[in-house]
Design a protein around this motif. Structure first.
Motif, PDB file in Angstrom:
ATOM      1  N   ASP A 133       0.870  -1.179   0.000  1.00 34.69           N
ATOM      2  CA  ASP A 133       0.000   0.000   0.000  1.00 34.69           C
ATOM      3  C   ASP A 133       0.908   1.231   0.000  1.00 34.69           C
ATOM      4  OD1 ASP A 133      -2.054   1.738   0.155  1.00 34.69           O
ATOM      5  OD2 ASP A 133      -2.667   1.232   2.184  1.00 34.69           O
ATOM      6  N   PRO A 134       1.094   1.910  -1.128  1.00 36.24           N
ATOM      7  CA  PRO A 134       2.072   2.985  -1.233  1.00 36.24           C
ATOM      8  C   PRO A 134       1.610   4.320  -0.632  1.00 36.24           C
ATOM      9  CG  PRO A 134       0.961   2.709  -3.313  1.00 36.24           C
ATOM     10  CD  PRO A 134       0.466   1.629  -2.403  1.00 36.24           C
ATOM     11  N   TYR A 135       0.396   4.426  -0.180  1.00 36.09           N
ATOM     12  CA  TYR A 135      -0.108   5.699   0.326  1.00 36.09           C
ATOM     13  C   TYR A 135       0.326   5.923   1.764  1.00 36.09           C
ATOM     14  CZ  TYR A 135      -2.867   5.417  -3.860  1.00 36.09           C
ATOM     15  OH  TYR A 135      -3.248   5.317  -5.163  1.00 36.09           O
ATOM     16  N   LYS A 136       0.635   7.172   2.094  1.00 38.39           N
ATOM     17  CA  LYS A 136       1.046   7.514   3.459  1.00 38.39           C
ATOM     18  C   LYS A 136      -0.173   7.478   4.360  1.00 38.39           C
ATOM     19  CE  LYS A 136       4.911  10.466   2.273  1.00 38.39           C
ATOM     20  NZ  LYS A 136       5.515  11.780   2.426  1.00 38.39           N
ATOM     21  N   LYS A 137       0.070   6.972   5.553  1.00 37.82           N
ATOM     22  CA  LYS A 137      -0.994   6.910   6.554  1.00 37.82           C
ATOM     23  C   LYS A 137      -0.467   7.567   7.828  1.00 37.82           C
ATOM     24  CE  LYS A 137      -3.357   2.845   4.965  1.00 37.82           C
ATOM     25  NZ  LYS A 137      -2.724   2.301   3.872  1.00 37.82           N
ATOM     26  N   ASP A 141       1.521   6.489  16.672  1.00 28.96           N
ATOM     27  CA  ASP A 141       1.991   7.300  17.792  1.00 28.96           C
ATOM     28  C   ASP A 141       1.597   8.751  17.621  1.00 28.96           C
ATOM     29  OD1 ASP A 141       3.787   7.126  15.669  1.00 28.96           O
ATOM     30  OD2 ASP A 141       5.441   7.874  16.883  1.00 28.96           O
ATOM     31  N   ASP A 142       1.411   9.287  16.362  1.00 29.38           N
ATOM     32  CA  ASP A 142       0.938  10.649  16.146  1.00 29.38           C
ATOM     33  C   ASP A 142      -0.511  10.766  16.597  1.00 29.38           C
ATOM     34  OD1 ASP A 142       3.320  11.476  15.118  1.00 29.38           O
ATOM     35  OD2 ASP A 142       2.721  11.291  12.994  1.00 29.38           O
ATOM     36  N   ALA A 143      -1.284   9.726  16.383  1.00 33.00           N
ATOM     37  CA  ALA A 143      -2.694   9.756  16.769  1.00 33.00           C
ATOM     38  C   ALA A 143      -2.819   9.744  18.287  1.00 33.00           C
ATOM     39  CB  ALA A 143      -3.439   8.596  16.164  1.00 33.00           C
ATOM     40  N   GLU A 144      -1.910   9.067  18.999  1.00 30.43           N
ATOM     41  CA  GLU A 144      -1.967   9.019  20.457  1.00 30.43           C
ATOM     42  C   GLU A 144      -1.520  10.329  21.075  1.00 30.43           C
ATOM     43  OE1 GLU A 144       0.400   5.705  21.629  1.00 30.43           O
ATOM     44  OE2 GLU A 144      -0.853   4.272  20.559  1.00 30.43           O
ATOM     45  N   ALA A 145      -0.617  11.068  20.430  1.00 31.98           N
ATOM     46  CA  ALA A 145      -0.113  12.325  20.957  1.00 31.98           C
ATOM     47  C   ALA A 145      -1.184  13.400  20.972  1.00 31.98           C
ATOM     48  CB  ALA A 145       1.076  12.791  20.167  1.00 31.98           C
ATOM     49  N   GLU A 146      -2.142  13.357  20.108  1.00 31.00           N
ATOM     50  CA  GLU A 146      -3.180  14.383  20.057  1.00 31.00           C
ATOM     51  C   GLU A 146      -4.167  14.113  21.058  1.00 31.00           C
ATOM     52  OE1 GLU A 146      -4.778  14.450  16.136  1.00 31.00           O
ATOM     53  OE2 GLU A 146      -2.910  15.034  15.268  1.00 31.00           O
TER      54      GLU A 146
END
Length: 146
Positions: A133-137, A141-146
């Motif tokens: 899957d070449p798309y960035k997701k 850990d970024d989702a937990e920081a918010e």
């Protein structure tokens, strides 16, 4: 063909007359296995185009064309007698190209199926050049920081 009910009716009648003539009255040895496929009559009922196919080789087609050309007068005379219209239409014979076109289309479809099968075989063993899957997701850990 003109969308004229009278022309359509006359074309159907001419088709039957010509088929019967070829079957029973025309005894030309050059005449092959002929099928009358269509008849088109102009709107003014002056010209009739008779389309036919011939089962066999190119030589059979050429012989049949010559036989039909030589019998055109007799066929036109019989069309005039049996239809009873004031002006008998001229009769022209044309070799119908529909069977040849259908054969070419069949060959093209077979080739397309063959290429599709080859492509499917290549696709079965293929792998992705990069990640699956070449798309960035977003990272977890970024989702937990918010």
């Amino acid at each position: 063909m003109v969308d004229n009910p009278r022309a359509r009716k006359l074309a159907d009648r001419i088709k039957v007359i010509v088929a019967q003539m070829i079957d029973s009255r025309i005894k030309d040895p050059r005449l092959g296995f002929v099928t009358i496929t269509d008849v088109r009559v102009t709107g003014d009922l002056q010209n009739a185009s008779v389309f036919y196919t011939v089962y066999g080789s190119d030589e059979d087609r050429e012989g049949t064309a010559a036989a039909l050309k030589s019998a055109t007068g007799l066929i036109r005379s019989e069309v005039g007698k049996q239809t009873g219209i004031r002006l008998t239409p001229t009769v022209e014979f044309h070799l119908d190209s529909v069977p040849d076109t259908a054969a070419n289309l069949d060959a093209a479809l077979i080739e397309a199926r063959k290429r599709d099968a080859e492509l499917e075989a290549l696709r079965a063993g293929a792998r992705y050049a990069g990640d699956e899957d070449p798309y960035k997701k977003p990272r977890e850990d970024d989702a937990e920081a918010e």
